[in-house]
Design a protein around this motif. Sequence first.
Motif, PDB file in Angstrom:
ATOM      1  N   GLY A 120     -19.025  55.548  49.823  1.00  0.00           N
ATOM      2  CA  GLY A 120     -19.336  54.623  50.954  1.00  0.00           C
ATOM      3  C   GLY A 120     -18.422  55.023  52.278  1.00  0.00           C
ATOM      4  N   PHE A 121     -17.326  55.485  52.333  1.00  0.00           N
ATOM      5  CA  PHE A 121     -16.377  55.779  53.249  1.00  0.00           C
ATOM      6  C   PHE A 121     -16.946  57.269  54.110  1.00  0.00           C
ATOM      7  CE2 PHE A 121     -13.425  58.889  51.452  1.00  0.00           C
ATOM      8  CZ  PHE A 121     -13.558  58.698  50.133  1.00  0.00           C
ATOM      9  N   MET A 122     -17.812  57.906  53.377  1.00  0.00           N
ATOM     10  CA  MET A 122     -18.224  58.964  54.184  1.00  0.00           C
ATOM     11  C   MET A 122     -19.645  58.773  54.527  1.00  0.00           C
ATOM     12  SD  MET A 122     -15.708  61.315  54.442  1.00  0.00           S
ATOM     13  CE  MET A 122     -16.680  62.749  54.755  1.00  0.00           C
ATOM     14  N   GLY A 123     -20.254  57.483  54.328  1.00  0.00           N
ATOM     15  CA  GLY A 123     -21.608  57.219  54.824  1.00  0.00           C
ATOM     16  C   GLY A 123     -22.725  56.901  53.997  1.00  0.00           C
ATOM     17  N   TYR A 124     -22.389  56.938  52.593  1.00  0.00           N
ATOM     18  CA  TYR A 124     -23.359  56.653  51.528  1.00  0.00           C
ATOM     19  C   TYR A 124     -23.866  55.335  51.723  1.00  0.00           C
ATOM     20  CZ  TYR A 124     -25.879  57.727  47.081  1.00  0.00           C
ATOM     21  OH  TYR A 124     -26.668  58.039  46.115  1.00  0.00           O
ATOM     22  N   THR A 125     -25.151  55.046  51.553  1.00  0.00           N
ATOM     23  CA  THR A 125     -25.607  53.622  51.561  1.00  0.00           C
ATOM     24  C   THR A 125     -25.646  52.926  50.389  1.00  0.00           C
ATOM     25  OG1 THR A 125     -27.767  54.616  51.614  1.00  0.00           O
ATOM     26  CG2 THR A 125     -27.053  54.143  53.827  1.00  0.00           C
ATOM     27  N   GLN A 126     -25.445  53.559  49.291  1.00  0.00           N
ATOM     28  CA  GLN A 126     -25.567  53.013  47.825  1.00  0.00           C
ATOM     29  C   GLN A 126     -24.049  52.467  47.773  1.00  0.00           C
ATOM     30  OE1 GLN A 126     -28.061  52.368  45.730  1.00  0.00           O
ATOM     31  NE2 GLN A 126     -29.288  53.425  47.603  1.00  0.00           N
ATOM     32  N   PRO A 127     -23.854  51.230  46.974  1.00  0.00           N
ATOM     33  CA  PRO A 127     -22.488  50.840  47.053  1.00  0.00           C
ATOM     34  C   PRO A 127     -21.698  51.481  45.898  1.00  0.00           C
ATOM     35  CG  PRO A 127     -24.133  49.273  45.792  1.00  0.00           C
ATOM     36  CD  PRO A 127     -24.909  50.326  46.362  1.00  0.00           C
ATOM     37  N   THR A 128     -21.538  52.751  45.843  1.00  0.00           N
ATOM     38  CA  THR A 128     -20.771  53.400  44.836  1.00  0.00           C
ATOM     39  C   THR A 128     -19.143  53.217  44.782  1.00  0.00           C
ATOM     40  OG1 THR A 128     -20.792  55.441  46.475  1.00  0.00           O
ATOM     41  CG2 THR A 128     -22.138  55.343  44.168  1.00  0.00           C
ATOM     42  N   THR A 129     -18.607  52.868  45.837  1.00  0.00           N
ATOM     43  CA  THR A 129     -17.094  52.779  46.338  1.00  0.00           C
ATOM     44  C   THR A 129     -16.589  51.752  47.188  1.00  0.00           C
ATOM     45  OG1 THR A 129     -17.527  54.300  48.188  1.00  0.00           O
ATOM     46  CG2 THR A 129     -16.902  55.444  46.166  1.00  0.00           C
ATOM     47  N   PRO A 130     -16.967  50.487  46.766  1.00  0.00           N
ATOM     48  CA  PRO A 130     -16.433  49.384  47.490  1.00  0.00           C
ATOM     49  C   PRO A 130     -15.120  49.328  47.578  1.00  0.00           C
ATOM     50  CG  PRO A 130     -17.810  48.670  45.392  1.00  0.00           C
ATOM     51  CD  PRO A 130     -17.965  50.023  45.674  1.00  0.00           C
ATOM     52  N   PHE A 131     -14.103  49.658  46.544  1.00  0.00           N
ATOM     53  CA  PHE A 131     -12.795  49.633  46.520  1.00  0.00           C
ATOM     54  C   PHE A 131     -12.288  50.857  47.512  1.00  0.00           C
ATOM     55  CE2 PHE A 131      -8.760  51.382  44.989  1.00  0.00           C
ATOM     56  CZ  PHE A 131      -8.004  50.137  45.348  1.00  0.00           C
ATOM     57  N   LEU A 132     -12.617  51.807  47.277  1.00  0.00           N
ATOM     58  CA  LEU A 132     -12.191  53.125  48.122  1.00  0.00           C
ATOM     59  C   LEU A 132     -12.462  52.982  49.594  1.00  0.00           C
ATOM     60  CD1 LEU A 132     -13.014  56.122  45.591  1.00  0.00           C
ATOM     61  CD2 LEU A 132     -10.903  55.292  46.221  1.00  0.00           C
ATOM     62  N   ASP A 133     -13.826  52.402  49.803  1.00  0.00           N
ATOM     63  CA  ASP A 133     -13.988  51.812  51.446  1.00  0.00           C
ATOM     64  C   ASP A 133     -12.914  51.124  51.927  1.00  0.00           C
ATOM     65  OD1 ASP A 133     -16.111  53.500  50.535  1.00  0.00           O
ATOM     66  OD2 ASP A 133     -17.507  51.862  50.476  1.00  0.00           O
ATOM     67  N   GLN A 134     -12.663  50.234  51.031  1.00  0.00           N
ATOM     68  CA  GLN A 134     -11.268  49.324  51.480  1.00  0.00           C
ATOM     69  C   GLN A 134      -9.984  49.979  51.779  1.00  0.00           C
ATOM     70  OE1 GLN A 134     -10.152  45.988  49.091  1.00  0.00           O
ATOM     71  NE2 GLN A 134     -12.173  45.267  49.212  1.00  0.00           N
ATOM     72  N   LEU A 135      -9.814  50.809  50.706  1.00  0.00           N
ATOM     73  CA  LEU A 135      -8.437  51.729  50.972  1.00  0.00           C
ATOM     74  C   LEU A 135      -8.688  52.874  52.085  1.00  0.00           C
ATOM     75  CD1 LEU A 135      -6.119  51.997  49.169  1.00  0.00           C
ATOM     76  CD2 LEU A 135      -7.077  54.152  47.982  1.00  0.00           C
ATOM     77  N   ALA A 136      -9.754  53.288  52.242  1.00  0.00           N
ATOM     78  CA  ALA A 136     -10.147  54.310  53.264  1.00  0.00           C
ATOM     79  C   ALA A 136      -9.651  53.592  54.626  1.00  0.00           C
ATOM     80  CB  ALA A 136     -11.671  54.709  53.266  1.00  0.00           C
ATOM     81  N   ALA A 137      -9.974  52.414  54.721  1.00  0.00           N
ATOM     82  CA  ALA A 137      -9.493  51.825  55.961  1.00  0.00           C
ATOM     83  C   ALA A 137      -8.090  51.865  56.370  1.00  0.00           C
ATOM     84  CB  ALA A 137     -10.108  50.299  55.962  1.00  0.00           C
ATOM     85  N   GLU A 138      -7.310  52.092  55.306  1.00  0.00           N
ATOM     86  CA  GLU A 138      -5.901  52.164  55.627  1.00  0.00           C
ATOM     87  C   GLU A 138      -5.356  53.580  55.334  1.00  0.00           C
ATOM     88  OE1 GLU A 138      -3.326  50.335  52.405  1.00  0.00           O
ATOM     89  OE2 GLU A 138      -4.939  48.890  52.180  1.00  0.00           O
ATOM     90  N   SER A 139      -6.200  54.547  55.121  1.00  0.00           N
ATOM     91  CA  SER A 139      -5.819  55.852  54.664  1.00  0.00           C
ATOM     92  C   SER A 139      -5.963  56.801  55.674  1.00  0.00           C
ATOM     93  CB  SER A 139      -6.624  56.197  53.530  1.00  0.00           C
ATOM     94  OG  SER A 139      -6.316  55.290  52.375  1.00  0.00           O
ATOM     95  N   MET A 140      -5.666  58.148  55.684  1.00  0.00           N
ATOM     96  CA  MET A 140      -6.254  59.402  56.350  1.00  0.00           C
ATOM     97  C   MET A 140      -7.615  59.967  55.723  1.00  0.00           C
ATOM     98  SD  MET A 140      -2.789  61.520  57.104  1.00  0.00           S
ATOM     99  CE  MET A 140      -1.431  61.215  58.632  1.00  0.00           C
ATOM    100  N   VAL A 141      -8.384  59.814  56.466  1.00  0.00           N
ATOM    101  CA  VAL A 141      -9.842  60.297  55.746  1.00  0.00           C
ATOM    102  C   VAL A 141     -10.046  61.637  56.324  1.00  0.00           C
ATOM    103  CG1 VAL A 141     -12.179  59.793  55.126  1.00  0.00           C
ATOM    104  CG2 VAL A 141     -10.494  57.890  55.393  1.00  0.00           C
ATOM    105  N   PHE A 142     -10.234  62.510  55.532  1.00  0.00           N
ATOM    106  CA  PHE A 142     -10.341  63.924  56.090  1.00  0.00           C
ATOM    107  C   PHE A 142     -12.125  64.077  56.311  1.00  0.00           C
ATOM    108  CE2 PHE A 142      -6.425  66.234  56.156  1.00  0.00           C
ATOM    109  CZ  PHE A 142      -5.447  65.327  55.348  1.00  0.00           C
ATOM    110  N   PRO A 143     -12.519  64.401  57.343  1.00  0.00           N
ATOM    111  CA  PRO A 143     -14.040  64.157  57.508  1.00  0.00           C
ATOM    112  C   PRO A 143     -14.841  65.463  56.798  1.00  0.00           C
ATOM    113  CG  PRO A 143     -13.265  63.942  59.653  1.00  0.00           C
ATOM    114  CD  PRO A 143     -12.075  64.121  58.738  1.00  0.00           C
ATOM    115  N   LYS A 144     -14.003  66.377  56.532  1.00  0.00           N
ATOM    116  CA  LYS A 144     -14.616  67.570  55.990  1.00  0.00           C
ATOM    117  C   LYS A 144     -13.768  68.421  55.174  1.00  0.00           C
ATOM    118  CE  LYS A 144     -18.122  69.980  58.200  1.00  0.00           C
ATOM    119  NZ  LYS A 144     -18.428  71.347  59.055  1.00  0.00           N
ATOM    120  N   ALA A 145     -13.314  67.802  54.023  1.00  0.00           N
ATOM    121  CA  ALA A 145     -12.610  68.770  53.242  1.00  0.00           C
ATOM    122  C   ALA A 145     -13.592  69.606  52.246  1.00  0.00           C
ATOM    123  CB  ALA A 145     -11.779  67.476  52.180  1.00  0.00           C
ATOM    124  N   ILE A 146     -12.871  70.988  51.964  1.00  0.00           N
ATOM    125  CA  ILE A 146     -13.763  72.025  51.431  1.00  0.00           C
ATOM    126  C   ILE A 146     -12.832  72.512  50.426  1.00  0.00           C
ATOM    127  CG2 ILE A 146     -14.802  74.099  51.929  1.00  0.00           C
ATOM    128  CD1 ILE A 146     -16.263  71.972  53.312  1.00  0.00           C
TER     129      ILE A 146
END
Length: 494
Positions: free
Chosen positions: A21-47
């Motif tokens: 979800g925090f990378m834009g998916y529309t299915q509810p796969t990661t509600p908890f991680l989406d919350q956590l992402a709001a207070e985390s560093m999110v790397f938009p393109k980790a390879i």
Amino acid sequence: MSEPKSLVLVTVDCLRADHTGFMGYTQPTTPFLDQLAAESMVFPKAIAAGAPTYYSFPGILAARFPLALGREVVGIAPGEPTLATVLQQAGYRTAAYVAANPYLSNRFGYAQGFEVFRDFLSEELPYAGEAIPRVRTRLNQRIAELAHKVSVLGRLYDDLYFEYCQKMTASKSESWDSLRRFPAADFLVDQACDWLGSLGRQPFFLWLHFMDPHAPYYPPAEALKAMGSERILPERGRYLNAAWNRADLGVERLRKYRDEIVRLHDSGIRWVDTQLARLVEVLRNLSLWDSSVLVLTADHGEEFLDHGGRFHAPSQPYQEMLHVPLLMRVPGVKKVALSDAPFSHVHLAPTALEAIGIEPPQEFEGHSYWAEAQRGGDWELAVSESIGGCTNPMDAGKRMGARVLVAQDRRHKLVLDFDREQEELFDLESDPREVRALRPEEEKLARARLLRWALQHLHRPTRGFNRELALRARVREVGLEWKNSEMYSKTLAS
Ligand SMILES: [Zn+2]
């Protein structure tokens, strides 16, 4: 530097960035991680430094490219510094719970530096696998041979035989839990919580590797329900997994199973998310959360016919395989928007070490971007590599094939496949799904720039101790072969 913090590293097998979800998916796969992402560093393109598992993890844990020790070396070499060995030497308590991925076992050096290392490989686990009868009767074989002489009949025969096998092995009492092949996230989190509860005030390093989204896809019923996919029953799940695994079906015929397969896979992700919420709750209750850095990423993604493939073959280094989620939650650090340029996994371990207040070892190939990350980051490119034909590294011969090398910057991506003698350049801005490779006369400057980087990667100076590490890894392997040999048992007996 302030008091060292603890580190929780969560790796999820087969989790592509665009299924969170925090990378834009529309299915509810990661509600908890989406919350956590709001207070985390999110790397938009980790390879990922390579794919699949065995070409990715040297990047994550040892901060080096997977082929740096030569293509014959798989895994971590004996004595090679990793996140775990560095932290153990720094006085950390260390534990790893790895959901039965054979490539992340002690055999390949992954237990190094861990006081507790559980890979659940030799233990009895509920596992049914795909129980398809393998032996065709002689009559069956004769019919198959005749049928395959006429292609339409051959196809019909394969379909009938597949349906027959499914019927023969179907059972009404099947459950998701009895079909599952890897320990589920709740089992791992239970163990990790017990260990956390036994710790004192010493800082710790905990590594959890989840296999829930990995094929065969058998999520818990509860996760299916949370995803609104409870109408898929276990019998159907088994049928879907078996059909998805068929080698005789082309892309067009596989496509009809795709959506349901993705639903099963997504439910696996949801289960990991649910269990991580529980883990964090326990960390909070033990008053460990405020002094812990949590890093979540994946070793590689998963393909659902995006480029005609399934699962995660090393010969398919497109973004669904290499672009992984990466979030880093560091208590007390303000969230900033990070650069959307590619950030290679080889920089993850040193960056995480600096984030917890531990100096990264000089032997790492990657380096820390911690200071840069706090200002938004200034990395610019990532290189990934694998052996395209190596689908089974247990077979030493397979490891020796030609390399697939990928260099990408913010906008362009170059794929060099030395086996197929093929070069593809993509413009990820106008063509994010990599549908159309640019023609040789297009974007010549970008092509030249990425080629130069690819060459620099191949000709980079090797670290002084690489040769010794490679040798030690070879000795480990010869030792294992020797231990499995007949001569060894005879020597013991004599
Ligand atoms: Zn993997």
